[in-house]
Design a protein around this motif. Structure first.
Motif, PDB file in Angstrom:
ATOM      1  N   HIS A  65      38.811  63.819  37.451  1.00  0.00           N
ATOM      2  CA  HIS A  65      38.907  62.383  37.688  1.00  0.00           C
ATOM      3  C   HIS A  65      37.621  61.680  37.256  1.00  0.00           C
ATOM      4  CE1 HIS A  65      38.532  58.709  40.061  1.00  0.00           C
ATOM      5  NE2 HIS A  65      39.845  58.714  40.238  1.00  0.00           N
ATOM      6  N   GLU A  66      36.486  62.205  37.678  1.00  0.00           N
ATOM      7  CA  GLU A  66      35.208  61.556  37.388  1.00  0.00           C
ATOM      8  C   GLU A  66      34.867  61.622  35.902  1.00  0.00           C
ATOM      9  OE1 GLU A  66      33.126  59.962  40.315  1.00  0.00           O
ATOM     10  OE2 GLU A  66      35.308  59.861  40.143  1.00  0.00           O
ATOM     11  N   LYS A  67      35.234  62.721  35.238  1.00  0.00           N
ATOM     12  CA  LYS A  67      34.981  62.832  33.802  1.00  0.00           C
ATOM     13  C   LYS A  67      35.765  61.782  33.029  1.00  0.00           C
ATOM     14  CE  LYS A  67      35.006  66.920  31.899  1.00  0.00           C
ATOM     15  NZ  LYS A  67      35.438  68.323  31.601  1.00  0.00           N
ATOM     16  N   ILE A  68      37.039  61.598  33.388  1.00  0.00           N
ATOM     17  CA  ILE A  68      37.861  60.616  32.681  1.00  0.00           C
ATOM     18  C   ILE A  68      37.380  59.203  32.942  1.00  0.00           C
ATOM     19  CG2 ILE A  68      40.160  59.567  32.608  1.00  0.00           C
ATOM     20  CD1 ILE A  68      40.062  62.131  31.071  1.00  0.00           C
ATOM     21  N   LYS A  69      37.101  58.887  34.188  1.00  0.00           N
ATOM     22  CA  LYS A  69      36.707  57.508  34.512  1.00  0.00           C
ATOM     23  C   LYS A  69      35.353  57.171  33.898  1.00  0.00           C
ATOM     24  CE  LYS A  69      33.445  57.056  37.999  1.00  0.00           C
ATOM     25  NZ  LYS A  69      32.539  55.942  38.317  1.00  0.00           N
ATOM     26  N   THR A  70      34.446  58.157  33.812  1.00  0.00           N
ATOM     27  CA  THR A  70      33.144  57.916  33.209  1.00  0.00           C
ATOM     28  C   THR A  70      33.266  57.716  31.703  1.00  0.00           C
ATOM     29  OG1 THR A  70      32.065  59.225  34.937  1.00  0.00           O
ATOM     30  CG2 THR A  70      30.811  58.837  32.934  1.00  0.00           C
ATOM     31  N   THR A  88      30.487  41.599  32.778  1.00  0.00           N
ATOM     32  CA  THR A  88      29.699  42.104  33.902  1.00  0.00           C
ATOM     33  C   THR A  88      30.379  43.341  34.466  1.00  0.00           C
ATOM     34  OG1 THR A  88      29.005  39.847  34.493  1.00  0.00           O
ATOM     35  CG2 THR A  88      28.677  41.575  36.148  1.00  0.00           C
ATOM     36  N   PRO A  89      29.799  44.527  34.273  1.00  0.00           N
ATOM     37  CA  PRO A  89      30.371  45.729  34.897  1.00  0.00           C
ATOM     38  C   PRO A  89      30.160  45.664  36.413  1.00  0.00           C
ATOM     39  CG  PRO A  89      28.822  46.274  33.119  1.00  0.00           C
ATOM     40  CD  PRO A  89      28.613  44.841  33.463  1.00  0.00           C
ATOM     41  N   MET A  90      31.195  45.989  37.174  1.00  0.00           N
ATOM     42  CA  MET A  90      31.104  45.944  38.631  1.00  0.00           C
ATOM     43  C   MET A  90      31.373  47.300  39.277  1.00  0.00           C
ATOM     44  SD  MET A  90      32.914  42.221  39.287  1.00  0.00           S
ATOM     45  CE  MET A  90      32.682  42.253  41.071  1.00  0.00           C
ATOM     46  N   GLY A  91      31.538  48.345  38.438  1.00  0.00           N
ATOM     47  CA  GLY A  91      31.691  49.688  38.983  1.00  0.00           C
ATOM     48  C   GLY A  91      32.823  49.805  39.982  1.00  0.00           C
ATOM     49  N   SER A  92      32.528  50.425  41.116  1.00  0.00           N
ATOM     50  CA  SER A  92      33.524  50.621  42.178  1.00  0.00           C
ATOM     51  C   SER A  92      33.272  49.670  43.342  1.00  0.00           C
ATOM     52  CB  SER A  92      33.500  52.073  42.666  1.00  0.00           C
ATOM     53  OG  SER A  92      33.872  52.954  41.645  1.00  0.00           O
ATOM     54  N   THR A  93      32.890  48.449  43.013  1.00  0.00           N
ATOM     55  CA  THR A  93      32.648  47.435  44.036  1.00  0.00           C
ATOM     56  C   THR A  93      33.833  47.316  44.993  1.00  0.00           C
ATOM     57  OG1 THR A  93      31.260  46.154  42.534  1.00  0.00           O
ATOM     58  CG2 THR A  93      32.198  44.977  44.407  1.00  0.00           C
ATOM     59  N   THR A  94      33.555  47.190  46.282  1.00  0.00           N
ATOM     60  CA  THR A  94      34.619  46.981  47.263  1.00  0.00           C
ATOM     61  C   THR A  94      35.137  45.552  47.149  1.00  0.00           C
ATOM     62  OG1 THR A  94      33.639  48.575  48.804  1.00  0.00           O
ATOM     63  CG2 THR A  94      35.223  47.000  49.704  1.00  0.00           C
ATOM     64  N   LEU A  95      36.423  45.414  46.900  1.00  0.00           N
ATOM     65  CA  LEU A  95      37.097  44.119  46.825  1.00  0.00           C
ATOM     66  C   LEU A  95      37.975  43.998  48.055  1.00  0.00           C
ATOM     67  CD1 LEU A  95      38.339  44.525  43.130  1.00  0.00           C
ATOM     68  CD2 LEU A  95      36.127  43.623  43.888  1.00  0.00           C
ATOM     69  N   LYS A  96      37.895  42.885  48.752  1.00  0.00           N
ATOM     70  CA  LYS A  96      38.711  42.772  49.964  1.00  0.00           C
ATOM     71  C   LYS A  96      39.012  41.316  50.281  1.00  0.00           C
ATOM     72  CE  LYS A  96      34.548  43.280  52.829  1.00  0.00           C
ATOM     73  NZ  LYS A  96      33.902  44.013  53.935  1.00  0.00           N
ATOM     74  N   ASN A  97      40.154  41.126  50.948  1.00  0.00           N
ATOM     75  CA  ASN A  97      40.591  39.802  51.374  1.00  0.00           C
ATOM     76  C   ASN A  97      41.274  39.957  52.722  1.00  0.00           C
ATOM     77  OD1 ASN A  97      42.198  37.420  51.810  1.00  0.00           O
ATOM     78  ND2 ASN A  97      41.969  36.933  49.626  1.00  0.00           N
ATOM     79  N   ARG A  98      40.596  39.507  53.754  1.00  0.00           N
ATOM     80  CA  ARG A  98      41.109  39.701  55.111  1.00  0.00           C
ATOM     81  C   ARG A  98      42.443  38.983  55.326  1.00  0.00           C
ATOM     82  NH1 ARG A  98      37.751  39.828  60.663  1.00  0.00           N
ATOM     83  NH2 ARG A  98      39.525  39.997  62.093  1.00  0.00           N
ATOM     84  N   LEU A  99      42.567  37.762  54.824  1.00  0.00           N
ATOM     85  CA  LEU A  99      43.807  37.006  55.016  1.00  0.00           C
ATOM     86  C   LEU A  99      44.994  37.699  54.347  1.00  0.00           C
ATOM     87  CD1 LEU A  99      42.600  33.304  54.578  1.00  0.00           C
ATOM     88  CD2 LEU A  99      43.152  34.507  56.708  1.00  0.00           C
ATOM     89  N   GLN A 100      44.728  38.367  53.230  1.00  0.00           N
ATOM     90  CA  GLN A 100      45.791  39.073  52.522  1.00  0.00           C
ATOM     91  C   GLN A 100      45.975  40.511  53.016  1.00  0.00           C
ATOM     92  OE1 GLN A 100      47.898  37.907  50.215  1.00  0.00           O
ATOM     93  NE2 GLN A 100      47.026  35.855  50.269  1.00  0.00           N
ATOM     94  N   LYS A 101      45.128  40.944  53.940  1.00  0.00           N
ATOM     95  CA  LYS A 101      45.190  42.304  54.486  1.00  0.00           C
ATOM     96  C   LYS A 101      45.142  43.349  53.377  1.00  0.00           C
ATOM     97  CE  LYS A 101      47.933  40.844  58.499  1.00  0.00           C
ATOM     98  NZ  LYS A 101      49.189  41.035  59.254  1.00  0.00           N
ATOM     99  N   ALA A 102      44.195  43.145  52.446  1.00  0.00           N
ATOM    100  CA  ALA A 102      44.116  44.020  51.281  1.00  0.00           C
ATOM    101  C   ALA A 102      42.667  44.301  50.922  1.00  0.00           C
ATOM    102  CB  ALA A 102      44.832  43.381  50.086  1.00  0.00           C
ATOM    103  N   GLY A 103      42.416  45.540  50.516  1.00  0.00           N
ATOM    104  CA  GLY A 103      41.087  45.922  50.049  1.00  0.00           C
ATOM    105  C   GLY A 103      41.196  47.105  49.108  1.00  0.00           C
ATOM    106  N   ALA A 104      40.305  47.176  48.129  1.00  0.00           N
ATOM    107  CA  ALA A 104      40.353  48.280  47.162  1.00  0.00           C
ATOM    108  C   ALA A 104      38.974  48.523  46.575  1.00  0.00           C
ATOM    109  CB  ALA A 104      41.347  47.972  46.041  1.00  0.00           C
ATOM    110  N   GLU A 105      38.779  49.735  46.090  1.00  0.00           N
ATOM    111  CA  GLU A 105      37.579  50.119  45.356  1.00  0.00           C
ATOM    112  C   GLU A 105      38.043  50.759  44.049  1.00  0.00           C
ATOM    113  OE1 GLU A 105      34.722  50.954  49.243  1.00  0.00           O
ATOM    114  OE2 GLU A 105      35.550  52.637  48.117  1.00  0.00           O
ATOM    115  N   PRO A 106      38.121  49.994  42.969  1.00  0.00           N
ATOM    116  CA  PRO A 106      38.581  50.558  41.692  1.00  0.00           C
ATOM    117  C   PRO A 106      37.641  51.657  41.213  1.00  0.00           C
ATOM    118  CG  PRO A 106      38.355  48.143  41.594  1.00  0.00           C
ATOM    119  CD  PRO A 106      37.704  48.594  42.849  1.00  0.00           C
ATOM    120  N   ASP A 107      38.132  52.479  40.301  1.00  0.00           N
ATOM    121  CA  ASP A 107      37.228  53.436  39.665  1.00  0.00           C
ATOM    122  C   ASP A 107      36.191  52.698  38.831  1.00  0.00           C
ATOM    123  OD1 ASP A 107      38.120  56.067  40.503  1.00  0.00           O
ATOM    124  OD2 ASP A 107      39.979  55.579  39.486  1.00  0.00           O
ATOM    125  N   GLU A 108      36.632  51.673  38.115  1.00  0.00           N
ATOM    126  CA  GLU A 108      35.740  50.791  37.368  1.00  0.00           C
ATOM    127  C   GLU A 108      36.360  49.402  37.358  1.00  0.00           C
ATOM    128  OE1 GLU A 108      32.817  51.597  36.170  1.00  0.00           O
ATOM    129  OE2 GLU A 108      32.930  53.795  36.279  1.00  0.00           O
TER     130      GLU A 108
END
Length: 211
Positions: A65-70, A88-108
């Motif tokens: 997984h890490e080899k492919i994503k890199t 702007t590269p943001m890597g695996s930044t935590t994205l979240k929205n409390r009102l939408q009850k959603a959060g994710a950390e993409p590979d990139e």
């Protein structure tokens, strides 16, 4: 309150015992517990955490997984540099929205042109399956394009306006063959070079293809 990964349901990947991915899943997790777990894991960037409607999923990626994503990240950023596309590269930044009850950390993930709180492009490398509806999560977060690497191919999805939604769309996304954000990028070339074992050979091949 989830105090450790041991309290979550463990679902190991069985496809490759020598290089497994670990998945931890739990339901009925409230937003406060989700944010508390993010704090506990903030010093361990190895894990990827996704949250949707109380369902929490934590993935511990494999070496494959890490080899492919890199490699994907390197080639994409090489392309953006060569074509002088502001980003702007943001890597695996935590994205979240409390009102939408959603959060994710993409590979990139990336902002194209202007920097934004929510990236334009998120990339997910998929070797395992879970019960998180990733596209629904990204729809609620407002990510314009999501690319999934799966079975050695990229699947691209473009977020549609609510007024344009039709039954063929998947959680508000339309599958596309070419990126709307990077329309001149040859996706087949990107796939091919991602799979070349030697890094230098892969970049040389990619550079020749985008010249």
């Amino acid at each position: 309150m989830v105090n450790s990964l041991k309290e979550l349901i463990y679902e190991p990947e069985l496809n490759n015992a020598s290089d497994p991915e670990e998945i931890f899943v739990s339901s009925d997790i409230n937003w406060e517990n989700y944010e508390a777990l993010l704090v506990k894991l903030e010093d361990n960037s190895h894990y990827r955490v996704t949250y949707l409607d109380g369902v929490l999923q934590i993935v511990s990626p494999s070496k494959r997984h890490e080899k492919i994503k890199t490699r994907l990240a390197f080639l994409i950023e090489f392309y953006l540099f060569k074509k002088q596309i502001k980003h702007t590269p943001m890597g695996s930044t935590t994205l979240k929205n409390r009102l939408q009850k959603a959060g994710a950390e993409p590979d990139e993930c990336y902002c194209i042109e202007e920097e934004k709180d929510i990236p334009d492009l998120a990339i997910e490398v998929v070797f395992t399956s879970g019960n998180i509806k990733k596209l629904e999560t990204y729809r609620r977060l407002g990510v314009r394009e999501v690319w999934f690497w799966e079975n050695n191919f990229l699947k691209l999805y473009d977020l549609q306006e609510e007024s344009q939604l039709v039954s063929q769309y998947i959680y508000g996304y339309k599958q596309i063959q070419a990126s709307e954000l990077l329309p001149e990028l040859d996706i087949c070339l990107l796939e091919k070079c991602t799979l070349i074992a030697d890094q230098i050979e892969a970049v040389n091949e990619f550079e020749r293809g985008i010249a």
